[in-house]
Design a protein around this motif. Structure first.
Motif, PDB file in Angstrom:
ATOM      1  N   ASN A  66       0.758  -1.015   0.171  1.00  0.00           N
ATOM      2  CA  ASN A  66       0.156   0.085   0.074  1.00  0.00           C
ATOM      3  C   ASN A  66       0.804   1.222  -0.207  1.00  0.00           C
ATOM      4  OD1 ASN A  66       0.741  -0.427   2.418  1.00  0.00           O
ATOM      5  ND2 ASN A  66      -0.749   0.486   3.534  1.00  0.00           N
ATOM      6  N   TYR A  67       1.656   0.918  -0.040  1.00  0.00           N
ATOM      7  CA  TYR A  67       2.937   2.084  -0.623  1.00  0.00           C
ATOM      8  C   TYR A  67       3.238   2.020  -2.582  1.00  0.00           C
ATOM      9  CZ  TYR A  67       3.547   2.944   4.549  1.00  0.00           C
ATOM     10  OH  TYR A  67       3.553   3.253   5.655  1.00  0.00           O
ATOM     11  N   ARG A  68       3.364   3.570  -2.853  1.00  0.00           N
ATOM     12  CA  ARG A  68       3.782   3.370  -4.086  1.00  0.00           C
ATOM     13  C   ARG A  68       5.285   4.445  -3.788  1.00  0.00           C
ATOM     14  NH1 ARG A  68       0.000   4.193  -7.784  1.00  0.00           N
ATOM     15  NH2 ARG A  68       1.828   3.639  -9.158  1.00  0.00           N
ATOM     16  N   VAL A  69       6.643   3.775  -4.504  1.00  0.00           N
ATOM     17  CA  VAL A  69       8.050   4.416  -4.870  1.00  0.00           C
ATOM     18  C   VAL A  69       7.224   4.648  -6.225  1.00  0.00           C
ATOM     19  CG1 VAL A  69       9.732   3.572  -5.423  1.00  0.00           C
ATOM     20  CG2 VAL A  69       8.303   2.502  -4.077  1.00  0.00           C
ATOM     21  N   PRO A 168       0.535  11.160  10.529  1.00  0.00           N
ATOM     22  CA  PRO A 168       1.457  11.345   9.880  1.00  0.00           C
ATOM     23  C   PRO A 168       3.130  11.213   9.541  1.00  0.00           C
ATOM     24  CG  PRO A 168       0.099  11.389   8.456  1.00  0.00           C
ATOM     25  CD  PRO A 168      -0.500  12.173   9.575  1.00  0.00           C
ATOM     26  N   LEU A 169       4.136  10.407   9.634  1.00  0.00           N
ATOM     27  CA  LEU A 169       4.951  10.590  10.377  1.00  0.00           C
ATOM     28  C   LEU A 169       6.180  10.799   9.153  1.00  0.00           C
ATOM     29  CD1 LEU A 169       7.699  11.139  12.077  1.00  0.00           C
ATOM     30  CD2 LEU A 169       7.583   8.418  11.870  1.00  0.00           C
ATOM     31  N   VAL A 170       6.636  12.033   8.737  1.00  0.00           N
ATOM     32  CA  VAL A 170       7.366  12.047   7.661  1.00  0.00           C
ATOM     33  C   VAL A 170       8.679  12.245   7.756  1.00  0.00           C
ATOM     34  CG1 VAL A 170       7.858  13.538   5.420  1.00  0.00           C
ATOM     35  CG2 VAL A 170       5.847  13.569   5.707  1.00  0.00           C
ATOM     36  N   CYS A 171      10.142  11.464   6.684  1.00  0.00           N
ATOM     37  CA  CYS A 171      10.651  11.565   6.907  1.00  0.00           C
ATOM     38  C   CYS A 171      11.568  11.594   5.761  1.00  0.00           C
ATOM     39  CB  CYS A 171      11.891  10.310   7.402  1.00  0.00           C
ATOM     40  SG  CYS A 171      13.501  10.145   7.919  1.00  0.00           S
ATOM     41  N   PRO A 181      18.431  -1.140   8.093  1.00  0.00           N
ATOM     42  CA  PRO A 181      16.914  -1.748   7.789  1.00  0.00           C
ATOM     43  C   PRO A 181      15.764  -0.717   8.530  1.00  0.00           C
ATOM     44  CG  PRO A 181      17.690  -3.584   8.873  1.00  0.00           C
ATOM     45  CD  PRO A 181      18.908  -2.127   9.182  1.00  0.00           C
ATOM     46  N   VAL A 182      14.871  -0.462   7.871  1.00  0.00           N
ATOM     47  CA  VAL A 182      13.183   0.432   8.551  1.00  0.00           C
ATOM     48  C   VAL A 182      12.097  -0.419   8.244  1.00  0.00           C
ATOM     49  CG1 VAL A 182      14.377   2.529   8.518  1.00  0.00           C
ATOM     50  CG2 VAL A 182      13.784   1.412   6.452  1.00  0.00           C
ATOM     51  N   ASP A 183      11.068   0.274   9.106  1.00  0.00           N
ATOM     52  CA  ASP A 183      10.405  -0.478   9.236  1.00  0.00           C
ATOM     53  C   ASP A 183       9.427   0.223   8.625  1.00  0.00           C
ATOM     54  OD1 ASP A 183       7.119  -1.246   9.443  1.00  0.00           O
ATOM     55  OD2 ASP A 183       7.129  -2.092  11.627  1.00  0.00           O
ATOM     56  N   VAL A 184       8.755   0.253   7.498  1.00  0.00           N
ATOM     57  CA  VAL A 184       8.381   1.150   6.271  1.00  0.00           C
ATOM     58  C   VAL A 184       6.523   1.543   6.655  1.00  0.00           C
ATOM     59  CG1 VAL A 184       7.607   2.079   3.799  1.00  0.00           C
ATOM     60  CG2 VAL A 184       9.589   0.859   4.398  1.00  0.00           C
ATOM     61  N   SER A 185       6.534   0.721   7.217  1.00  0.00           N
ATOM     62  CA  SER A 185       4.489   1.059   7.545  1.00  0.00           C
ATOM     63  C   SER A 185       4.869   2.293   8.644  1.00  0.00           C
ATOM     64  CB  SER A 185       4.463  -0.169   8.335  1.00  0.00           C
ATOM     65  OG  SER A 185       4.755  -0.997   9.398  1.00  0.00           O
ATOM     66  N   GLN A 186       5.658   2.681   9.994  1.00  0.00           N
ATOM     67  CA  GLN A 186       5.615   4.073  10.617  1.00  0.00           C
ATOM     68  C   GLN A 186       6.229   4.799   9.850  1.00  0.00           C
ATOM     69  OE1 GLN A 186       9.234   1.569  12.539  1.00  0.00           O
ATOM     70  NE2 GLN A 186       8.362   2.382  14.561  1.00  0.00           N
ATOM     71  N   PHE A 187       6.108   4.754   8.732  1.00  0.00           N
ATOM     72  CA  PHE A 187       5.950   6.009   8.176  1.00  0.00           C
ATOM     73  C   PHE A 187       4.721   6.542   7.277  1.00  0.00           C
ATOM     74  CE2 PHE A 187      10.308   4.268   9.352  1.00  0.00           C
ATOM     75  CZ  PHE A 187      10.896   5.573   9.751  1.00  0.00           C
ATOM     76  N   GLY A 188       4.566   8.180   7.119  1.00  0.00           N
ATOM     77  CA  GLY A 188       3.634   8.277   5.780  1.00  0.00           C
ATOM     78  C   GLY A 188       4.604   8.374   4.734  1.00  0.00           C
ATOM     79  N   LEU A 189       5.507   9.208   4.128  1.00  0.00           N
ATOM     80  CA  LEU A 189       6.449   8.990   3.714  1.00  0.00           C
ATOM     81  C   LEU A 189       8.278   8.947   3.841  1.00  0.00           C
ATOM     82  CD1 LEU A 189       5.635  11.587   1.204  1.00  0.00           C
ATOM     83  CD2 LEU A 189       7.698  12.246   1.731  1.00  0.00           C
ATOM     84  N   THR A 204      15.995  11.847  -6.948  1.00  0.00           N
ATOM     85  CA  THR A 204      15.235  11.089  -6.056  1.00  0.00           C
ATOM     86  C   THR A 204      13.875  10.600  -5.761  1.00  0.00           C
ATOM     87  OG1 THR A 204      15.278  14.181  -5.776  1.00  0.00           O
ATOM     88  CG2 THR A 204      13.956  12.981  -4.018  1.00  0.00           C
ATOM     89  N   ILE A 205      14.602   9.847  -4.407  1.00  0.00           N
ATOM     90  CA  ILE A 205      12.920   8.757  -4.237  1.00  0.00           C
ATOM     91  C   ILE A 205      12.624   8.959  -3.124  1.00  0.00           C
ATOM     92  CG2 ILE A 205      13.046   6.130  -3.606  1.00  0.00           C
ATOM     93  CD1 ILE A 205      15.997   5.804  -5.014  1.00  0.00           C
ATOM     94  N   VAL A 206      10.532   8.765  -3.631  1.00  0.00           N
ATOM     95  CA  VAL A 206       9.658   8.739  -2.578  1.00  0.00           C
ATOM     96  C   VAL A 206       9.213   7.967  -1.984  1.00  0.00           C
ATOM     97  CG1 VAL A 206       7.960  10.668  -2.032  1.00  0.00           C
ATOM     98  CG2 VAL A 206       9.888  11.450  -3.288  1.00  0.00           C
ATOM     99  N   ILE A 207       8.904   7.734  -1.062  1.00  0.00           N
ATOM    100  CA  ILE A 207       7.983   6.654  -0.537  1.00  0.00           C
ATOM    101  C   ILE A 207       6.252   7.206  -0.154  1.00  0.00           C
ATOM    102  CG2 ILE A 207       7.597   4.070   0.265  1.00  0.00           C
ATOM    103  CD1 ILE A 207      10.742   3.907  -0.120  1.00  0.00           C
ATOM    104  N   VAL A 208       5.693   6.201  -0.836  1.00  0.00           N
ATOM    105  CA  VAL A 208       4.599   7.243  -0.218  1.00  0.00           C
ATOM    106  C   VAL A 208       3.293   6.832   0.129  1.00  0.00           C
ATOM    107  CG1 VAL A 208       3.593   8.561  -2.319  1.00  0.00           C
ATOM    108  CG2 VAL A 208       3.056   9.597  -0.703  1.00  0.00           C
ATOM    109  N   ARG A 209       2.776   6.746   1.450  1.00  0.00           N
ATOM    110  CA  ARG A 209       1.358   5.287   1.700  1.00  0.00           C
ATOM    111  C   ARG A 209       0.394   5.460   0.841  1.00  0.00           C
ATOM    112  NH1 ARG A 209       0.892   6.189   7.229  1.00  0.00           N
ATOM    113  NH2 ARG A 209      -0.866   7.631   7.006  1.00  0.00           N
ATOM    114  N   GLU A 210      -0.196   5.344  -0.148  1.00  0.00           N
ATOM    115  CA  GLU A 210      -1.208   5.578  -0.996  1.00  0.00           C
ATOM    116  C   GLU A 210      -2.577   6.559   0.180  1.00  0.00           C
ATOM    117  OE1 GLU A 210      -2.490   1.966  -2.721  1.00  0.00           O
ATOM    118  OE2 GLU A 210      -1.134   1.838  -4.133  1.00  0.00           O
ATOM    119  N   ASP A 211      -2.744   6.256   0.993  1.00  0.00           N
ATOM    120  CA  ASP A 211      -3.651   6.978   1.022  1.00  0.00           C
ATOM    121  C   ASP A 211      -3.505   8.561   1.537  1.00  0.00           C
ATOM    122  OD1 ASP A 211      -2.443   5.879   3.875  1.00  0.00           O
ATOM    123  OD2 ASP A 211      -3.259   7.368   4.674  1.00  0.00           O
TER     124      ASP A 211
END
Length: 361
Positions: A66-69, A168-171, A181-189, A204-211
Motif C-alpha cells: 500500500n505504498y507507492r515508490v 503521519p510521520l515524514v522523514c 533496516p527500517v519498518d516502512v509501515s511506521q511512515f507516511g512518507l 530522488t526517491i519518494v515512498i508514500v502511503r497510498e491514502d
C-alpha cells in the motif's frame, strides 16, 4: 592503480562492482545496441530497467503493497516544498523536529505553505544531539510530523523512529537511506536524494502511503502532484533514466551483500573504528556529537589545534584519502562512510590519523 578512498558527503562513493558493471554495459545494454543514456524511457528496454529497480528496492526495504515508490528529479530539496503541497490535505500546521541545517531548510520552505510548529529543537545545544522524545510538544491535529533522520553536516543521527500516533510521520532520509533496516509501515512518507547510498545525483526517491495521495494544494504544479506522478509510474515526464539504471544496479548489489541487516553491521563496524580513533586520541581529535546520536554515515571531527587543519587535509590527500574537509558551515573535518566505503578505506583513514597525531602531538 593505487586505491583512492573518497569520503565525500555527496555525490559519494559508489560500489566498485557496480561501476565496473556500468562500464561494461555503457555502450551496449544487454545486446540492445544502445547505451541506457540513449534509450527512450517508454521503450521496452528501459521499462524493464525501471520495473526491476522498483521491484528490487521494494525487496531490499520490505516496502508494503500500500505504498507507492516514485523515482523523481529535483533532489531532496524539492521535497521540502512538494511534501507540504501534497500532505497538508486541508490542515494548516506542520510539526518539525529541528536537529540541524537540513531540517531548518525544510522548515523554511514549508512556511510558504502552512504554519510550522517547532515541536522540538536541538539548537540551544548546538545541534549535537536529538532532543529527548519525552520533551517533544506534538500537535495531534498537525498535518504531519517531519524529521531528518541523519543531519549530513553535523553528523547527528536518530537512533530511533519517532512515535507520532495517528499523525503521519515524514522523514528526510537522504543521507542514511538504505544504511539500516527500517519498518516502512511506521511512515507516511520517506524521501531522499540518491547521491549518498543509492546512485548518481539527479535522482530522488519518494515512498508514500497510498491514502496520502490526492488533495494537493490548489495551484500545485502538475509535476509536483504525487498522485499524478504515481498514476504515471514516475513517467509523467522523462525521468532521470541513467540514475535510475545505476540505482537499480546498486539495489541488486545490496541484495548480494546480504541485504540491509548485513549492510548495517558493516556500517556499525566502520563507524565504531573511526569514532574509537577519535575518542582515544588524548584530545588531539574531538567529535562534538553526543555518543548516542553519532551518525554512522557522516563523522565530523575537529583537531584541537585548528592551525593544523590545512596540513591534515593535504597530507590525507597525499595518501589518497580525499574529500575529508568539513562543510563550509561547520568547518573542521568530516568523513562520510556510506555503504560503498569499504572497511579498508576507514582503516586507511584511521591509520593516517594516528600517524598524524603522533607526528604533531
Amino acid at each position: 592503480m593505487t586505491p583512492v578512498f573518497n569520503f565525500s558527503a555527496g555525490p559519494a562513493v559508489l560500489p566498485r562492482e557496480v561501476l565496473l558493471e556500468v562500464q561494461k554495459e555503457l555502450l551496449d545494454w544487454h545486446g540492445s545496441g544502445m547505451s541506457v543514456m540513449e534509450m527512450s524511457h517508454r521503450g521496452r528496454e528501459f521499462m524493464q530497467i525501471a520495473a526491476e529497480a522498483e521491484e528490487d528496492l521494494r525487496a531490499v526495504m520490505g516496502i508494503p503493497a500500500n505504498y507507492r515508490v516514485l523515482f523523481l528529479q529535483g533532489g531532496a530539496t524539492s521535497q521540502f516544498a512538494m511534501v507540504p503541497m501534497n500532505l497538508l490535505r486541508g490542515k494548516t500546521s506542520i510539526d518539525f523536529i529541528e536537529t540541524g541545517h537540513w531540517s531548518k531548510l525544510a522548515m523554511k520552505e514549508a512556511r510558504k505553505y502552512g504554519q510550522v510548529r517547532v515541536a522540538a529543537s536541538g539548537e540551544a545545544q548546538g545541534y549535537n544531539a536529538v532532543p529527548a522524545e519525552s520533551d517533544w510538544q506534538l500537535d495531534p491535529q498537525a498535518a504531519y510530523v517531519h524529521y531528518t533522520s541523519n543531519e549530513t553536516l553535523s553528523g547527528v543521527e536518530f537512533p530511533f523512529v519517532p512515535h507520532t500516533g495517528d499523525v503521519p510521520l515524514v522523514c528526510d532520509m537522504s543521507s542514511n537511506f538504505l544504511s539500516r533496516p527500517v519498518d516502512v509501515s511506521q511512515f507516511g512518507l520517506i524521501y531522499g536524494g540518491a547521491q549518498k547510498n543509492i546512485g548518481p545525483a539527479g535522482l530522488t526517491i519518494v515512498i508514500v502511503r497510498e491514502d496520502l495521495l490526492g488533495q494537493a494544494l490548489p495551484g500545485t504544479p502538475t509535476m509536483f502532484d504525487y498522485k499524478v506522478l504515481a498514476e504515471a509510474d514516475s513517467m509523467y515526464n522523462t525521468p532521470p533514466t541513467f540514475a535510475m539504471y545505476v540505482a537499480g544496479l546498486v539495489f541488486k548489489w545490496m541484495q548480494r551483500q546480504g541485504g540491509l541487516k548485513a549492510i548495517e553491521q558493516r556500517n556499525i563496524e566502520k563507524a565504531a573504528l573511526l569514532y574509537e580513533t577519535i575518542d582515544t586520541s588524548a584530545g588531539f581529535y574531538h567529535c562534538p556529537v553526543e555518543k548516542p546520536f553519532r551518525s554512522r554515515m557522516n563523522v565530523p571531527f575537529r583537531l584541537a589545534d585548528e592551525r593544523l587543519d590545512e596540513d591534515f587535509i593535504k597530507q590525507a590527500a597525499a595518501r589518497n584519502l580525499l574529500q575529508i574537509k568539513g562543510h563550509r558551515v561547520t568547518g573542521g573535518m568530516r568523513a562520510s562512510i556510506y555503504n560503498a566505503m569499504p572497511l579498508e578505506g576507514v582503516k586507511a583513514l584511521t591509520s593516517f590519523m594516528q600517524d598524524f597525531a603522533r607526528n604533531h602531538g
